[in-house]
Design an enzyme around this catalytic site. Structure first.
Site, PDB file in Angstrom:
ATOM      1  N   ASN A 297     -12.276   1.372   1.497  1.00  0.00           N
ATOM      2  CA  ASN A 297     -12.444   2.787   1.821  1.00  0.00           C
ATOM      3  C   ASN A 297     -12.669   3.622   0.566  1.00  0.00           C
ATOM      4  O   ASN A 297     -13.518   4.528   0.550  1.00  0.00           O
ATOM      5  CB  ASN A 297     -11.228   3.312   2.586  1.00  0.00           C
ATOM      6  CG  ASN A 297     -11.241   2.890   4.045  1.00  0.00           C
ATOM      7  OD1 ASN A 297     -12.295   2.800   4.659  1.00  0.00           O
ATOM      8  ND2 ASN A 297     -10.067   2.629   4.591  1.00  0.00           N
TER       9      ASN A 297
ATOM     10  N   GLU B 205       0.394  12.500   8.759  1.00  0.00           N
ATOM     11  CA  GLU B 205       0.238  11.626   7.600  1.00  0.00           C
ATOM     12  C   GLU B 205       0.888  12.197   6.341  1.00  0.00           C
ATOM     13  O   GLU B 205       1.345  11.440   5.482  1.00  0.00           O
ATOM     14  CB  GLU B 205      -1.250  11.349   7.332  1.00  0.00           C
ATOM     15  CG  GLU B 205      -1.974  10.601   8.439  1.00  0.00           C
ATOM     16  CD  GLU B 205      -1.503   9.162   8.595  1.00  0.00           C
ATOM     17  OE1 GLU B 205      -1.030   8.591   7.600  1.00  0.00           O
ATOM     18  OE2 GLU B 205      -1.609   8.629   9.712  1.00  0.00           O
TER      19      GLU B 205
ATOM     20  N   GLU C 157       0.980   8.575  -1.241  1.00  0.00           N
ATOM     21  CA  GLU C 157       1.861   7.840  -0.336  1.00  0.00           C
ATOM     22  C   GLU C 157       3.215   7.566  -0.998  1.00  0.00           C
ATOM     23  O   GLU C 157       3.283   7.182  -2.175  1.00  0.00           O
ATOM     24  CB  GLU C 157       1.195   6.515   0.042  1.00  0.00           C
ATOM     25  CG  GLU C 157       2.016   5.649   0.976  1.00  0.00           C
ATOM     26  CD  GLU C 157       1.322   4.346   1.315  1.00  0.00           C
ATOM     27  OE1 GLU C 157       1.918   3.536   2.050  1.00  0.00           O
ATOM     28  OE2 GLU C 157       0.187   4.138   0.838  1.00  0.00           O
TER      29      GLU C 157
END
Length: 230
Positions: free
Chosen positions: A139, A93, A102
């Site tokens: 989340n 990731e 990200e």
């Protein structure tokens, strides 16, 4: 009556002591497996100038792991496999703990407006952050409530506070992945990104995760087990 009360107090004390001892044992087991050399071996694979190298630390990981005493619990073999699986997905990731936020995350929409239990702040973005790249408003909201930070109004905390960053990833792991670890590594991939990668959708990405897992299992001296793919 006095004897009965004393017995109950002794039993309660023994239960508390046993819980403390079990927690300490689990925490020590994780620290014994995730040595500084092991952690350095992960993070040093990242490119030389990546932001994660000056952000992620072993101490922060262990601090976060102390919050979740069931992480890496069980037999020595089970503990090593779970730790290997966690760091395999982290490596995939983040590019070996190289990435904090990200890539181009600001341009992506991770607001599920149907999740009214975790309403999006229109001024905030819920793109991937941290070791497991936590995403989506629901989340962030749930992780924030569990870890005592404002995930919906300050999601950037996951990218700014290294302990919260690891805690948020371990929160996601314990909520979604830990329960399937005994089913094999493939089950963990399905939990993390199965809709995108599994069932033949992205076999190269699935294999990359498996390769990291096999490497870490080899380093930790444990067999990877069965059912590696998804």
């Amino acid at each position: 009556m006095a004897t009965s009360k004393a017995s109950k107090n002794l039993l309660a004390t023994l239960i508390v002591f046993s819980t403390i001892l079990a927690n300490a044992t689990a925490q020590n087991a994780v620290a014994d497996v995730v040595t500084q050399d092991f952690f350095n071996g992960v993070i040093n694979k990242g490119s030389g100038d990546c932001p994660g190298k000056s952000f992620y630390t072993r101490d922060a990981f262990l601090n976060a792991a102390n919050t979740y005493n069931q992480f890496g619990s069980g037999s020595a073999e089970a503990s090593k496999r779970e730790i290997a699986a966690f760091f395999a997905h982290v490596s995939h990731e983040t590019g070996f703990l190289c990435k904090i936020d990200e890539t181009e995350g600001e341009n992506k929409d991770y607001c599920d407006e149907e999740r009214t239990d975790n309403p999006c702040n229109p001024d905030k973005k819920y793109f991937g952050r941290g070791p497991l790249q936590l995403t989506w408003n629901y989340n962030y909201g749930a992780a924030g409530r569990a870890l005592n930070f404002d995930g919906l109004n300050a999601p950037e905390t996951v990218g700014n506070d290294v302990v919260v960053s690891f805690k948020a990833s371990l929160w996601f792991w314990m909520e979604n992945v830990h329960s399937v670890i005994s089913q094999g590594f493939g089950a963990t991939t399905r939990k993390i990104n199965g809709d995108v990668e599994c069932d033949g959708k992205e076999p190269e990405l699935v294999q990359a995760r498996i390769n990291y897992y096999n490497d870490y299992c080899n380093q930790l001296g444990v067999s990877p087990g069965d059912n590696l793919s998804c």
